[in-house]
Design an enzyme around this catalytic site. Structure first.
Site, PDB file in Angstrom:
ATOM      1  N   GLY A  12       0.833  -1.058  -0.064  1.00  0.00           N
ATOM      2  CA  GLY A  12      -0.083  -0.190   0.021  1.00  0.00           C
ATOM      3  C   GLY A  12       0.911   1.120  -0.087  1.00  0.00           C
ATOM      4  N   GLY A 117       6.792  -3.300   3.071  1.00  0.00           N
ATOM      5  CA  GLY A 117       6.300  -4.030   4.405  1.00  0.00           C
ATOM      6  C   GLY A 117       7.009  -5.408   4.284  1.00  0.00           C
ATOM      7  N   ILE A 141       4.690   1.605  10.060  1.00  0.00           N
ATOM      8  CA  ILE A 141       3.504   2.366  10.527  1.00  0.00           C
ATOM      9  C   ILE A 141       3.369   2.485  11.937  1.00  0.00           C
ATOM     10  CG2 ILE A 141       0.793   1.804  10.293  1.00  0.00           C
ATOM     11  CD1 ILE A 141       1.388  -0.099   8.357  1.00  0.00           C
ATOM     12  N   ASP A 142       3.185   3.833  12.191  1.00  0.00           N
ATOM     13  CA  ASP A 142       3.111   4.363  13.459  1.00  0.00           C
ATOM     14  C   ASP A 142       1.658   4.353  13.925  1.00  0.00           C
ATOM     15  OD1 ASP A 142       4.656   6.881  15.548  1.00  0.00           O
ATOM     16  OD2 ASP A 142       3.209   5.268  16.071  1.00  0.00           O
TER      17      ASP A 142
END
Length: 145
Positions: A12, A117, A141-142
């Protein structure tokens, strides 16, 4: 010595893809290395669809820092080791990684940068096991932001 590198973004889209792409391209240019981008991630690598990236005044990687997404696109669910194809009206999965390895070698790419990822980096690791020089740039990703 590196002469030609390529970048692909997979998974993504994230806001930081363009900043990373520009950083890689600018560093390559400062060291006399040509930088290319595979269009739509591993799909572009499989189809050998790529563009020259440049931070020159009229280049496609200039002015992209504040832009979200990826100027070279990204693909979700593209795994060249288990790529979905249709045969006899049914979806089957095939390993096209050797096609990707051949494309990289034929194009004279010295190193492949993979942005994405876990699945993207797993495929990058597997390409490295087939002899491809890969630098993985993991997507983080946070969720606390």
């Amino acid at each position: 010595m590196l002469k030609k590198i390529a970048i692909l973004a997979n998974g993504g889209d994230v806001a930081g893809f363009n900043a990373v792409i520009r950083g890689i391209v600018k560093t390559a240019e400062n060291n006399g290395v040509k930088a290319y981008g595979f269009i739509d991630g591993y799909n572009g690598l499989l189809k050998n669809n790529y563009v020259l990236l440049s931070t020159a005044e009229d280049g496609n990687a200039e002015g992209i820092l504040p832009k979200g997404g990826s100027i070279i696109g990204s693909s979700t669910n593209a795994n060249v080791f288990q790529y979905p194809v249709e045969e006899n009206g049914e979806k089957v999965y095939k390993d096209f990684s050797d096609v990707c390895v051949e494309n990289i070698r034929k194009d004279g790419i010295d190193c492949l940068f993979t942005l994405g990822g876990d699945a993207t980096q797993k495929s990058a690791r597997d390409l490295s096991l087939k002899g491809i020089n890969v630098i993985g740039v993991p997507k983080t990703i946070d969720n606390d932001v």
